[in-house]
Design a protein around this motif. Sequence first.
Motif, short mmCIF file in Angstrom:
data_model
loop_
_atom_site.label_atom_id
_atom_site.label_comp_id
_atom_site.label_asym_id
_atom_site.label_seq_id
_atom_site.Cartn_x
_atom_site.Cartn_y
_atom_site.Cartn_z
N LYS A 54 -61.17 15.34 -6.26
CA LYS A 54 -61.40 15.43 -4.81
C LYS A 54 -62.44 16.52 -4.58
CE LYS A 54 -57.55 18.68 -4.12
NZ LYS A 54 -56.27 18.91 -3.41
N PRO A 55 -63.02 16.59 -3.37
CA PRO A 55 -64.04 17.61 -3.10
C PRO A 55 -63.52 19.02 -3.34
CG PRO A 55 -64.05 15.93 -1.39
CD PRO A 55 -62.85 15.65 -2.24
N ILE A 56 -64.42 19.88 -3.79
CA ILE A 56 -64.11 21.29 -4.04
C ILE A 56 -64.58 22.10 -2.84
CG2 ILE A 56 -64.60 23.28 -5.50
CD1 ILE A 56 -65.06 21.26 -7.81
N ARG A 57 -63.67 22.85 -2.26
CA ARG A 57 -64.03 23.67 -1.10
C ARG A 57 -64.68 24.97 -1.59
NH1 ARG A 57 -61.04 27.05 3.13
NH2 ARG A 57 -62.07 26.51 5.08
N TRP A 58 -65.91 25.18 -1.18
CA TRP A 58 -66.69 26.34 -1.63
C TRP A 58 -66.89 27.29 -0.45
CZ3 TRP A 58 -72.27 26.16 -4.09
CH2 TRP A 58 -72.54 27.42 -4.65
N ALA A 78 -76.11 29.79 -2.25
CA ALA A 78 -75.12 28.73 -2.40
C ALA A 78 -75.68 27.36 -2.06
CB ALA A 78 -73.90 29.04 -1.53
N ARG A 79 -76.41 27.26 -0.98
CA ARG A 79 -76.91 25.95 -0.53
C ARG A 79 -77.87 25.33 -1.53
NH1 ARG A 79 -73.44 24.29 3.52
NH2 ARG A 79 -72.84 26.15 4.68
N LEU A 93 -69.29 19.33 -3.46
CA LEU A 93 -68.98 20.72 -3.16
C LEU A 93 -69.04 20.87 -1.64
CD1 LEU A 93 -71.18 22.53 -5.83
CD2 LEU A 93 -68.68 22.62 -5.70
N ALA A 94 -67.90 21.08 -1.03
CA ALA A 94 -67.83 21.20 0.44
C ALA A 94 -68.00 22.66 0.81
CB ALA A 94 -66.51 20.66 0.95
N ALA A 95 -69.25 23.09 1.01
CA ALA A 95 -69.55 24.49 1.31
C ALA A 95 -69.21 24.80 2.76
CB ALA A 95 -71.01 24.79 1.03
N VAL A 96 -68.47 25.89 2.97
CA VAL A 96 -68.02 26.29 4.31
C VAL A 96 -68.31 27.77 4.51
CG1 VAL A 96 -66.06 26.42 5.88
CG2 VAL A 96 -66.16 24.60 4.16
N TYR A 100 -59.80 23.92 -6.81
CA TYR A 100 -60.33 23.19 -5.66
C TYR A 100 -60.77 24.12 -4.52
CZ TYR A 100 -59.09 18.81 -7.85
OH TYR A 100 -59.03 17.75 -8.72
N THR A 101 -60.69 25.41 -4.74
CA THR A 101 -61.25 26.38 -3.80
C THR A 101 -61.96 27.44 -4.62
OG1 THR A 101 -59.35 26.04 -2.31
CG2 THR A 101 -60.79 27.93 -1.87
N ILE A 102 -63.25 27.65 -4.34
CA ILE A 102 -64.04 28.62 -5.09
C ILE A 102 -64.81 29.49 -4.10
CG2 ILE A 102 -64.22 27.26 -7.19
CD1 ILE A 102 -66.99 26.34 -6.29
N LEU A 103 -65.36 30.58 -4.62
CA LEU A 103 -65.99 31.59 -3.77
C LEU A 103 -67.30 32.06 -4.38
CD1 LEU A 103 -65.71 33.87 -1.47
CD2 LEU A 103 -64.65 35.26 -3.27
#
Length: 320
Positions: free
Chosen positions: A31-35, A49-50, A66-69, A91-94
């Motif tokens: 599933k998408p990874i929240r970044w 990041a972008r 990669l769902a960058a927020v 599934y959550t990275i920084l």
Amino acid sequence: MVISKSLGYALAAFAVIATPTAASAQDYPTKPIRWIIPYNPGGGTDSSARILQMTIEQNKWLPQPLAAVNVGGAGGSIGARQVKDAPADGYTILIHQAALLIQEAAGISDFGLKNFEPVISINAQCMVAGVFEGSPYGTYKQLMDEALAKPRSIVWGGNIGSANHMAIAAMEKGTPGADFKKVQIGGAAESYAGLKGKVIQVGNFGIGEIVAYRAAGLKPLAVLSEKRDPAIADVPTAKELGYDAVFCNEHNLYAPKGTPPDRIAILAQAFSKALSSEYVQKEYREKLGADINIKTGQALQNHLAADLERFRPMTKDMKP
């Protein structure tokens, strides 16, 4: 920009000892990874990041997006805390800069390096002292002379406990007795707006942020590095002007503490491919003035631990 000579060895090492098993590859990511980007859009962290996000997705180096927020605020600590508290499942990275270590070293934050798994180093870019066009401080010397003659008469704005705060501290250290009044205003976009609106009089920016805002009135006075940067080659270093003021900011990728090593390896492999790509190298060089020096695993952990200890005495007298 400098590309680490060890990059080829790093990629080879991934192929031999860090390549995930077939089962792992099928299981992660599904599933998408929240970044989380812990700063608002428009700054060096967001841009770093972008560029990577687009490159990894276009080349399908990860099978999921990669769902960058952007989760800005409190010098990056709000977004960082979200990742710290997230499940350690990959599934959550920084992406974070030196602020993660600076805030821990200064005692500003109640969490830090020990709460994360370092994945891979991303880039490093040196900081720049900047004012707005028309400022009475047309040179670095004029700025520092005034800060020395009239302590706390010049207002600096940025993120307290972040890399730009460390940069102004380095400037003060390089001119003993100089003292700026420091106010919390935010990251690069907010600092630029503060200069333009005359809320503050000086700020510190990454090379890429100078490139982005220079045509809109941001005036760089000096680069806080050992040598000039090709992206803004006309701007002198503080050192060549006679001031021992140097500070460079590093970006790294992190996952929550306890994230499985095979998932860390999958992430590191994808990001390593992106960082070695011609496109990312060109974008980082021309738009961010950033250096790439790949570190992963224990080498990265050791590097960050050493930086944390290096920052402790530097942040001892850090004050608003």
